[in-house]
Design a protein around this motif. Structure first.
Motif, mmCIF file in Angstrom:
data_model
loop_
_atom_site.group_PDB
_atom_site.id
_atom_site.type_symbol
_atom_site.label_atom_id
_atom_site.label_comp_id
_atom_site.label_asym_id
_atom_site.label_seq_id
_atom_site.Cartn_x
_atom_site.Cartn_y
_atom_site.Cartn_z
ATOM 1 N N ALA B 49 -2.948 1.020 -5.255
ATOM 2 C CA ALA B 49 -2.044 0.160 -5.920
ATOM 3 C C ALA B 49 -1.382 -0.955 -5.077
ATOM 4 C CB ALA B 49 -0.771 0.955 -6.365
ATOM 5 N N MET B 50 -1.011 -0.343 -3.805
ATOM 6 C CA MET B 50 -0.459 -1.421 -2.608
ATOM 7 C C MET B 50 -1.654 -2.228 -2.203
ATOM 8 S SD MET B 50 1.800 1.240 -0.204
ATOM 9 C CE MET B 50 2.846 2.302 -0.918
ATOM 10 N N ALA B 51 -2.747 -1.834 -2.201
ATOM 11 C CA ALA B 51 -3.935 -2.769 -1.655
ATOM 12 C C ALA B 51 -4.188 -3.991 -2.782
ATOM 13 C CB ALA B 51 -5.263 -1.927 -1.516
ATOM 14 N N LYS B 52 -3.928 -3.503 -4.030
ATOM 15 C CA LYS B 52 -4.306 -4.358 -5.056
ATOM 16 C C LYS B 52 -3.011 -5.466 -5.254
ATOM 17 C CE LYS B 52 -6.438 -1.242 -8.138
ATOM 18 N NZ LYS B 52 -6.554 -0.847 -9.240
ATOM 19 N N GLY B 53 -2.037 -4.879 -4.746
ATOM 20 C CA GLY B 53 -0.862 -5.804 -4.806
ATOM 21 C C GLY B 53 -0.115 -5.353 -6.232
ATOM 22 N N GLU B 54 -0.594 -4.399 -6.797
ATOM 23 C CA GLU B 54 0.277 -3.987 -7.801
ATOM 24 C C GLU B 54 1.737 -3.544 -7.705
ATOM 25 O OE1 GLU B 54 -3.630 -2.645 -10.494
ATOM 26 O OE2 GLU B 54 -2.128 -1.177 -9.784
ATOM 27 N N VAL B 55 1.763 -2.736 -6.803
ATOM 28 C CA VAL B 55 3.187 -2.507 -6.082
ATOM 29 C C VAL B 55 3.599 -2.933 -4.764
ATOM 30 C CG1 VAL B 55 2.953 -0.423 -7.641
ATOM 31 C CG2 VAL B 55 2.659 -0.230 -5.126
ATOM 32 N N GLU B 56 4.611 -3.219 -4.144
ATOM 33 C CA GLU B 56 5.019 -3.559 -3.089
ATOM 34 C C GLU B 56 4.570 -2.655 -1.865
ATOM 35 O OE1 GLU B 56 8.866 -5.732 -1.204
ATOM 36 O OE2 GLU B 56 8.687 -5.848 -3.249
ATOM 37 N N TYR B 57 4.314 -3.157 -0.705
ATOM 38 C CA TYR B 57 3.818 -2.061 0.279
ATOM 39 C C TYR B 57 4.872 -1.384 0.719
ATOM 40 C CZ TYR B 57 2.569 -0.523 5.084
ATOM 41 O OH TYR B 57 2.357 0.194 6.147
ATOM 42 N N ASN B 58 5.018 -0.025 1.042
ATOM 43 C CA ASN B 58 6.119 0.873 1.475
ATOM 44 C C ASN B 58 5.329 1.655 2.486
ATOM 45 O OD1 ASN B 58 7.589 3.215 1.750
ATOM 46 N ND2 ASN B 58 8.677 2.564 -0.171
ATOM 47 N N ALA B 59 5.512 1.491 3.763
ATOM 48 C CA ALA B 59 5.132 2.209 5.066
ATOM 49 C C ALA B 59 5.282 3.752 4.701
ATOM 50 C CB ALA B 59 5.593 1.690 6.310
ATOM 51 N N GLU B 60 6.380 4.211 4.192
ATOM 52 C CA GLU B 60 6.617 5.648 4.180
ATOM 53 C C GLU B 60 5.837 6.196 3.152
ATOM 54 O OE1 GLU B 60 10.456 8.370 3.551
ATOM 55 O OE2 GLU B 60 10.922 6.409 4.175
ATOM 56 N N ALA B 61 5.778 5.728 1.965
ATOM 57 C CA ALA B 61 4.874 6.031 0.763
ATOM 58 C C ALA B 61 3.535 5.922 1.176
ATOM 59 C CB ALA B 61 5.216 5.407 -0.409
ATOM 60 N N ALA B 62 3.180 5.147 1.885
ATOM 61 C CA ALA B 62 1.603 5.035 2.146
ATOM 62 C C ALA B 62 1.333 6.006 2.911
ATOM 63 C CB ALA B 62 1.316 3.655 3.067
ATOM 64 N N GLN B 63 2.275 6.187 4.092
ATOM 65 C CA GLN B 63 1.958 7.400 5.297
ATOM 66 C C GLN B 63 1.770 8.721 4.550
ATOM 67 O OE1 GLN B 63 1.300 6.470 8.632
ATOM 68 N NE2 GLN B 63 0.349 8.368 8.406
ATOM 69 N N LYS B 64 2.691 9.074 3.586
ATOM 70 C CA LYS B 64 2.631 10.273 2.858
ATOM 71 C C LYS B 64 1.283 10.325 2.146
ATOM 72 C CE LYS B 64 5.593 12.484 -0.503
ATOM 73 N NZ LYS B 64 6.530 12.228 -1.517
ATOM 74 N N ALA B 65 0.790 9.406 1.427
ATOM 75 C CA ALA B 65 -0.290 9.496 0.771
ATOM 76 C C ALA B 65 -1.642 9.675 1.636
ATOM 77 C CB ALA B 65 -0.551 8.289 -0.185
ATOM 78 N N ALA B 66 -1.601 8.899 2.693
ATOM 79 C CA ALA B 66 -2.720 9.304 3.772
ATOM 80 C C ALA B 66 -2.555 10.686 4.303
ATOM 81 C CB ALA B 66 -2.498 8.155 4.603
ATOM 82 N N ASP B 67 -1.675 11.098 4.658
ATOM 83 C CA ASP B 67 -1.185 12.399 5.214
ATOM 84 C C ASP B 67 -2.068 13.468 4.177
ATOM 85 O OD1 ASP B 67 -0.198 11.535 7.275
ATOM 86 O OD2 ASP B 67 1.815 11.947 6.980
ATOM 87 N N ALA B 68 -1.567 13.123 2.672
ATOM 88 C CA ALA B 68 -1.950 14.213 2.037
ATOM 89 C C ALA B 68 -3.635 14.064 1.921
ATOM 90 C CB ALA B 68 -1.344 13.867 0.507
ATOM 91 N N LEU B 69 -4.036 13.110 1.903
ATOM 92 C CA LEU B 69 -5.565 12.961 1.706
ATOM 93 C C LEU B 69 -6.309 13.731 2.827
ATOM 94 C CD1 LEU B 69 -5.977 9.324 0.735
ATOM 95 C CD2 LEU B 69 -6.711 11.283 -0.582
ATOM 96 N N VAL B 70 -5.900 13.747 4.132
ATOM 97 C CA VAL B 70 -6.249 14.239 5.312
ATOM 98 C C VAL B 70 -6.135 15.839 5.143
ATOM 99 C CG1 VAL B 70 -6.001 14.727 7.725
ATOM 100 C CG2 VAL B 70 -5.852 12.378 6.982
ATOM 101 N N SER B 71 -4.953 16.179 4.653
ATOM 102 C CA SER B 71 -4.794 17.592 4.556
ATOM 103 C C SER B 71 -5.636 18.146 3.433
ATOM 104 C CB SER B 71 -3.182 17.969 4.074
ATOM 105 O OG SER B 71 -2.426 17.216 4.684
ATOM 106 N N SER B 72 -5.943 17.411 2.481
ATOM 107 C CA SER B 72 -7.000 17.842 1.121
ATOM 108 C C SER B 72 -8.212 18.036 1.690
ATOM 109 C CB SER B 72 -6.994 16.690 0.194
ATOM 110 O OG SER B 72 -7.697 15.947 0.417
ATOM 111 N N GLY B 73 -8.662 17.233 2.966
ATOM 112 C CA GLY B 73 -9.923 17.600 3.564
ATOM 113 C C GLY B 73 -10.094 18.688 4.303
ATOM 114 N N LYS B 74 -9.007 19.341 4.704
ATOM 115 C CA LYS B 74 -8.804 20.538 5.559
ATOM 116 C C LYS B 74 -8.967 21.810 4.929
ATOM 117 C CE LYS B 74 -6.988 18.422 9.453
ATOM 118 N NZ LYS B 74 -5.876 17.695 9.709
#
Lengths: 296, 154
Positions: B49-74
């Motif tokens: 949603a941030m990449a497409k510009g549907e919602v404004e970029y938010n560093a904290e929310a983005a980091q949290k989502a990315a961390d979750a993806l990494v954890s899901s792979g473990k």
């Protein structure tokens, strides 16, 4: 009695003549491409829009191997199993020696250089609607691709479907000029229609087929079971596909659905091809999909 | 006669009961592995949603989502992917039967995902441009595995 016999012969001869008119291969006039020259850069876009590599590259080919059009992929159908031929630039095994007109006859008329009918598993029922200039450009691009000496394999199709002449009847019934979605379309929607109905051959999968394997144009894009396979081709008319234009463009670019599931099966290959088109072409397809009559 | 029909009805219920138990094996394993996937989808949805510009970029929310993806792979998901739990045995799953009978190279696909998720983890909090750049390979890594491991949906 003798009169009756004569009548019988007259009817027989007429019947054969009509059958020959219907069944004979019908190539383009020799001067159909007069004055056209091919532009390989434009041809590359036609290549991806047409999805040639999805069928003619080797089995499970990715990246650069997709440009080696050596054939060999198998297509099971209710009529038997077809094998994609080598259409690489090899003059013996592939189509390296073909003229522009040879390719135009194959795509626009389903006729080989030896004047035989092709099976419609090669989706010429859609490509027949392509501009001849686009086919000439595509020919120029194909000539830049690697040659591969792998010989084409024979189809595994039994009697009576292996009689190519009878395909003349199929073409008579199902090879139609004109667009399916007609009426007042914007320039963008027309571009989308060209990409979807002609080059992108979306209907070949998404439109249900009748018992003879022809597309039921009255139920355009309404989906249906995969012939001789598992699962269904989804209905992509507005009756079922309620995605926004942005959602459709995203799907045709990255393969992500609005739920971030990803396109699978054959559609994943279609998406890889569509992703190579300019963004406004994908937007045009989305605009066109909104104009397809809803069909359950 | 009545008895016969009652008997027949009971037998039918018993039979369909047994058949449906047989037709839908490993329901929980399938639910769990699909749950992990939906979790991934929700998290990549935040980034998308941030990449497409549907919602404004938010560093904290983005980091949290990315961390979750990494954890899901473990997560060790071996107990969830058991032979007999493919779409052929249970239509609720979209896993191809060949996953359990052939080597489709799924380990490599999982590794591709982990690499792409880690790249996103490194980029997500550092600005929208980095996030957008990491999005392409990450998205491809999801589809890359789905292409080999799943039958088409619908």
């Amino acid at each position: 009695m003798r009169r009756l016999l004569r009548l019988f012969y007259i009817v027989l001869i007429l019947g054969v003549a009509v059958a020959w008119l219907v069944l004979r291969p019908n190539p383009l006039p020799d001067d159909a491409l007069a004055g056209m020259t091919g532009d390989p850069a434009r041809g590359e876009l036609i290549f991806w829009a047409g999805g040639c590599a999805s069928c003619h590259a080797g089995d499970k080919a990715t990246e650069d191997a997709k440009l080696v059009l050596k054939g060999g992929q198998r297509f099971p159908s209710p009529f038997g199993t077809f094998v994609a031929p080598n259409i690489s630039n090899d003059p013996e095994a592939g189509i390296g020696a073909w003229s522009d007109l040879d390719l135009a006859n194959a795509m626009a008329r389903g006729v080989s250089p030896k004047r035989r009918h092709y099976f419609p598993v090669f989706p010429y029922a859609s490509y027949a609607k392509a501009d001849l200039q686009d086919i000439v450009d595509l020919r120029a691009y194909l000539a830049t691709l690697p040659a591969d000496p792998t010989p084409s394999e024979a189809h595994e199709v039994g009697f009576p479907f292996n009689i190519r002449l009878s395909l003349g009847g199929w073409k008579f019934l199902f090879l139609k000029d004109g667009w399916v979605v007609d009426g007042d379309l914007t320039v963008e929607e027309q571009r989308g229609r060209y990409l979807a109905e002609a080059l992108g051959h979306c209907g070949e999968c998404h439109t249900p087929r009748n018992a003879l394997g022809g597309m039921e144009t009255g139920r355009w894009f309404a989906g249906g079971p995969v012939p001789a396979g598992r699962g269904n081709f989804p209905n992509i008319t507005p009756a079922k596909l309620d995605w926004s234009n942005t959602d459709i463009v995203e799907y045709l670019t990255s393969g992500f659905t609005p739920e971030y599931d990803s396109a699978g099966g054959h559609m994943a290959l279609v998406v890889q091809n569509m992703a190579r088109l300019p963004a406004n072409d994908r937007a045009a397809i989305a605009a066109y999909l909104k104009r397809v009559p809803p069909s359950e | 006669m009545k008895k016969f029909f009652v008997g027949l009805a009971l037998a039918t219920i018993a039979f369909t009961g047994a058949a449906s138990a047989q037709e839908a094996p490993f329901a929980k394993q399938i639910k769990a592995r699909q749950g992990i996937m939906v979790y991934r989808a929700l998290n990549i949805g935040v980034l998308g949603a941030m990449a497409k510009g549907e919602v404004e970029y938010n560093a904290e929310a983005a980091q949290k989502a990315a961390d979750a993806l990494v954890s899901s792979g473990k997560l060790d998901v071996s107990m969830l992917y058991v032979p007999g739990s493919s779409n052929a045995e249970n239509p609720d799953s979209t896993v191809k039967p060949e996953v359990f009978t052939e080597d489709l190279g799924i380990g490599a696909k999982a590794a591709d995902f982990n690499t792409a998720a880690e790249a996103m983890q490194a980029a997500a909090g550092g600005g929208l441009d980095g996030l957008k750049a990491a999005m392409g390979p990450l998205g491809k890594s999801c589809g890359g595995c789905h292409e080999v491991a799943r039958i088409p949906q619908n």
